[in-house]
Design a protein around this motif. Structure first.
Motif, PDB file in Angstrom:
ATOM      1  N   ARG A 287       0.787  -1.237   0.000  1.00  0.00           N
ATOM      2  CA  ARG A 287       0.000   0.000   0.000  1.00  0.00           C
ATOM      3  C   ARG A 287       0.817   1.285   0.000  1.00  0.00           C
ATOM      4  O   ARG A 287       0.310   2.335  -0.373  1.00  0.00           O
ATOM      5  N   PHE A 288       2.057   1.230   0.446  1.00  0.00           N
ATOM      6  CA  PHE A 288       2.845   2.449   0.620  1.00  0.00           C
ATOM      7  C   PHE A 288       4.163   2.367  -0.135  1.00  0.00           C
ATOM      8  O   PHE A 288       4.748   1.298  -0.266  1.00  0.00           O
ATOM      9  N   LYS A 289       4.612   3.540  -0.628  1.00  0.00           N
ATOM     10  CA  LYS A 289       5.910   3.652  -1.290  1.00  0.00           C
ATOM     11  C   LYS A 289       6.640   4.849  -0.698  1.00  0.00           C
ATOM     12  O   LYS A 289       6.014   5.840  -0.321  1.00  0.00           O
ATOM     13  N   GLN A 290       7.963   4.766  -0.653  1.00  0.00           N
ATOM     14  CA  GLN A 290       8.752   5.871  -0.140  1.00  0.00           C
ATOM     15  C   GLN A 290       9.246   6.725  -1.298  1.00  0.00           C
ATOM     16  O   GLN A 290       9.704   6.195  -2.316  1.00  0.00           O
ATOM     17  N   THR A 291       9.151   8.046  -1.140  1.00  0.00           N
ATOM     18  CA  THR A 291       9.642   8.960  -2.165  1.00  0.00           C
ATOM     19  C   THR A 291      11.150   9.141  -1.997  1.00  0.00           C
ATOM     20  O   THR A 291      11.742   8.667  -1.030  1.00  0.00           O
ATOM     21  N   GLY A 292      11.745   9.858  -2.945  1.00  0.00           N
ATOM     22  CA  GLY A 292      13.178  10.099  -2.882  1.00  0.00           C
ATOM     23  C   GLY A 292      13.590  10.905  -1.670  1.00  0.00           C
ATOM     24  O   GLY A 292      14.683  10.732  -1.139  1.00  0.00           O
TER      25      GLY A 292
ATOM     26  N   GLY B 298      12.132  10.754   1.208  1.00  0.00           N
ATOM     27  CA  GLY B 298      11.871  10.008   2.434  1.00  0.00           C
ATOM     28  C   GLY B 298      10.441  10.072   2.929  1.00  0.00           C
ATOM     29  O   GLY B 298      10.127   9.493   3.965  1.00  0.00           O
ATOM     30  N   LYS B 299       9.567  10.773   2.210  1.00  0.00           N
ATOM     31  CA  LYS B 299       8.158  10.809   2.607  1.00  0.00           C
ATOM     32  C   LYS B 299       7.472   9.534   2.133  1.00  0.00           C
ATOM     33  O   LYS B 299       7.994   8.817   1.285  1.00  0.00           O
ATOM     34  N   ILE B 300       6.302   9.268   2.687  1.00  0.00           N
ATOM     35  CA  ILE B 300       5.553   8.058   2.345  1.00  0.00           C
ATOM     36  C   ILE B 300       4.341   8.444   1.495  1.00  0.00           C
ATOM     37  O   ILE B 300       3.573   9.328   1.870  1.00  0.00           O
ATOM     38  N   LYS B 301       4.180   7.760   0.350  1.00  0.00           N
ATOM     39  CA  LYS B 301       3.052   8.002  -0.545  1.00  0.00           C
ATOM     40  C   LYS B 301       1.989   6.947  -0.321  1.00  0.00           C
ATOM     41  O   LYS B 301       2.301   5.806   0.009  1.00  0.00           O
ATOM     42  N   ARG B 302       0.737   7.333  -0.541  1.00  0.00           N
ATOM     43  CA  ARG B 302      -0.376   6.391  -0.456  1.00  0.00           C
ATOM     44  C   ARG B 302      -1.397   6.736  -1.530  1.00  0.00           C
ATOM     45  O   ARG B 302      -1.442   7.867  -2.012  1.00  0.00           O
ATOM     46  N   GLN B 303      -2.220   5.758  -1.891  1.00  0.00           N
ATOM     47  CA  GLN B 303      -3.307   6.013  -2.832  1.00  0.00           C
ATOM     48  C   GLN B 303      -4.557   6.400  -2.066  1.00  0.00           C
ATOM     49  O   GLN B 303      -4.662   6.136  -0.869  1.00  0.00           O
TER      50      GLN B 303
ATOM     51  N   ASP C  78      -1.826  10.469  -6.081  1.00  0.00           N
ATOM     52  CA  ASP C  78      -1.339   9.935  -4.810  1.00  0.00           C
ATOM     53  C   ASP C  78      -1.234  11.051  -3.777  1.00  0.00           C
ATOM     54  O   ASP C  78      -1.085  12.216  -4.134  1.00  0.00           O
ATOM     55  N   GLN C  79      -1.288  10.680  -2.520  1.00  0.00           N
ATOM     56  CA  GLN C  79      -1.180  11.643  -1.428  1.00  0.00           C
ATOM     57  C   GLN C  79       0.011  11.281  -0.550  1.00  0.00           C
ATOM     58  O   GLN C  79       0.448  10.130  -0.514  1.00  0.00           O
ATOM     59  N   ILE C  80       0.497  12.261   0.175  1.00  0.00           N
ATOM     60  CA  ILE C  80       1.560  12.039   1.151  1.00  0.00           C
ATOM     61  C   ILE C  80       0.902  11.716   2.494  1.00  0.00           C
ATOM     62  O   ILE C  80      -0.076  12.344   2.882  1.00  0.00           O
TER      63      ILE C  80
END
Length: 64
Positions: free
Chosen positions: A13-18, A20-25, A47-49
């Motif tokens: 469900r989550f991915k890390q941005t370059g 270091g923040k976490i993205k979610r749908q 996507d949202q942070i």
């Protein structure tokens, strides 16, 4: 000490941005889209942070 395991649900469900923040749908874009406006479905596509309040918990689940 045993190794820490990544939470299986969180890694899907989550991915890390370059930076270091976490993205979610966003929710509400799976079905019944014919009843929702095009404006709403376009807005839900982005996507949202993740908020600061939830970020530390999610990072712990992801092993970051």
């Amino acid at each position: 000490m045993p190794k820490n395991k990544t939470h299986s649900g969180a890694k899907k469900r989550f991915k890390q941005t370059g930076s270091g923040k976490i993205k979610r749908q966003q929710a509400n874009r799976r079905h019944y889209l014919e009843h929702k406006s095009s404006r709403l479905t376009r807005r839900l596509a982005s996507d949202q942070i993740v908020t600061k309040a939830d970020e530390s918990r999610i990072k712990k689940m992801l092993g970051l």
